[in-house]
Design a protein around this motif. Structure first.
Motif, PDB file in Angstrom:
ATOM      1  N   THR A 199       0.793  -1.178  -0.152  1.00  0.00           N
ATOM      2  CA  THR A 199       0.032  -0.056   0.038  1.00  0.00           C
ATOM      3  C   THR A 199       0.782   1.215  -0.053  1.00  0.00           C
ATOM      4  OG1 THR A 199      -0.403  -0.332   2.490  1.00  0.00           O
ATOM      5  CG2 THR A 199      -2.064  -1.225   1.217  1.00  0.00           C
TER       6      THR A 199
ATOM      7  N   THR B 265      -0.731   4.288  -4.222  1.00  0.00           N
ATOM      8  CA  THR B 265      -2.038   3.969  -4.518  1.00  0.00           C
ATOM      9  C   THR B 265      -2.069   3.776  -6.221  1.00  0.00           C
ATOM     10  OG1 THR B 265      -2.663   5.552  -3.085  1.00  0.00           O
ATOM     11  CG2 THR B 265      -4.633   4.956  -4.492  1.00  0.00           C
TER      12      THR B 265
ATOM     13  N   TRP C  76      -7.897  -9.981  -7.427  1.00  0.00           N
ATOM     14  CA  TRP C  76      -8.718  -8.900  -6.955  1.00  0.00           C
ATOM     15  C   TRP C  76      -9.962  -9.229  -6.430  1.00  0.00           C
ATOM     16  CZ3 TRP C  76      -6.818  -4.680  -4.844  1.00  0.00           C
ATOM     17  CH2 TRP C  76      -5.541  -4.417  -5.228  1.00  0.00           C
TER      18      TRP C  76
ATOM     19  N   VAL D 202     -10.718  -8.329  -2.469  1.00  0.00           N
ATOM     20  CA  VAL D 202     -12.154  -7.553  -2.087  1.00  0.00           C
ATOM     21  C   VAL D 202     -12.758  -8.402  -1.144  1.00  0.00           C
ATOM     22  CG1 VAL D 202     -13.973  -6.444  -3.172  1.00  0.00           C
ATOM     23  CG2 VAL D 202     -11.729  -5.905  -4.059  1.00  0.00           C
TER      24      VAL D 202
ATOM     25  N   GLY E 229     -11.665  -8.660   2.133  1.00  0.00           N
ATOM     26  CA  GLY E 229     -11.449  -7.434   2.876  1.00  0.00           C
ATOM     27  C   GLY E 229     -10.259  -6.921   2.910  1.00  0.00           C
TER      28      GLY E 229
ATOM     29  N   THR F 143      -8.779  -2.745  -1.641  1.00  0.00           N
ATOM     30  CA  THR F 143      -9.381  -2.115  -2.657  1.00  0.00           C
ATOM     31  C   THR F 143      -8.759  -2.030  -3.846  1.00  0.00           C
ATOM     32  OG1 THR F 143     -10.299  -1.026  -0.592  1.00  0.00           O
ATOM     33  CG2 THR F 143     -11.040  -0.099  -2.759  1.00  0.00           C
TER      34      THR F 143
ATOM     35  N   LYS G  78      -8.423   2.207  -8.730  1.00  0.00           N
ATOM     36  CA  LYS G  78      -9.343   3.016  -9.606  1.00  0.00           C
ATOM     37  C   LYS G  78      -9.129   2.903 -11.096  1.00  0.00           C
ATOM     38  CE  LYS G  78     -12.332   7.107  -9.308  1.00  0.00           C
ATOM     39  NZ  LYS G  78     -12.492   8.413  -8.647  1.00  0.00           N
TER      40      LYS G  78
END
Length: 139
Positions: A55, A58, A88, A92, A95, A98, A101
């Motif tokens: 992480t 992003t 993915w 997801v 949890g 994410t 985008k």
């Protein structure tokens, strides 16, 4: 010396002409904001961010089904679209992460990355300008 049949010479010429007329494959580059301190990255590192294993950055993805996206994941992670989607889905569902985008193209990805010092994305090399920094060029 053995004589080469004319049909073989013509076939070789046709292949050479066809190869020269095909467009060169576009180069994909991994980019970050000019405000990001990163200057270089290896493919293995880039894959960590785009596969939810880190992480630190992003990730900003190209749209699903796009040629550049398929090419990017094949080159950095040796995975096809179905494998990436499955990975993915699992992250997801549990949890743990994410998904990145998605943006419609090079200009949108570049704009999103330029605006966020933590963002990392990939675009066609020809779309690079001074709003972003290239930290990896994919072969």
């Amino acid at each position: 010396m053995k004589k080469v049949p004319a049909s073989l010479v013509l076939a070789a010429l046709a292949c050479a002409t066809l190869a020269l007329s095909l467009p060169a494959a576009a180069e994909t580059v991994v980019i970050v904001s000019q405000k990001n301190p990163a200057t270089r990255m290896f493919s293995e590192q880039a894959s960590q961010f785009f596969l939810g294993k880190s992480t630190m950055f992003t990730p900003v993805d190209q749209s699903e089904g796009s040629a550049i996206r398929a090419d990017f994941y094949r080159k950095v992670a040796d995975k096809d679209a179905a494998q990436v989607k499955a990975l993915w889905s699992k992250l997801v569902f549990t949890g743990k992460a994410t998904p990145p985008k998605e943006y419609a193209g090079n200009a949108e990805v570049k704009k999103a990355v330029a605006a966020d010092p933590k963002a990392i994305g990939y675009i066609d090399k020809s779309a690079v300008d001074d709003t972003v920094k290239v930290i990896l060029t994919l072969p």
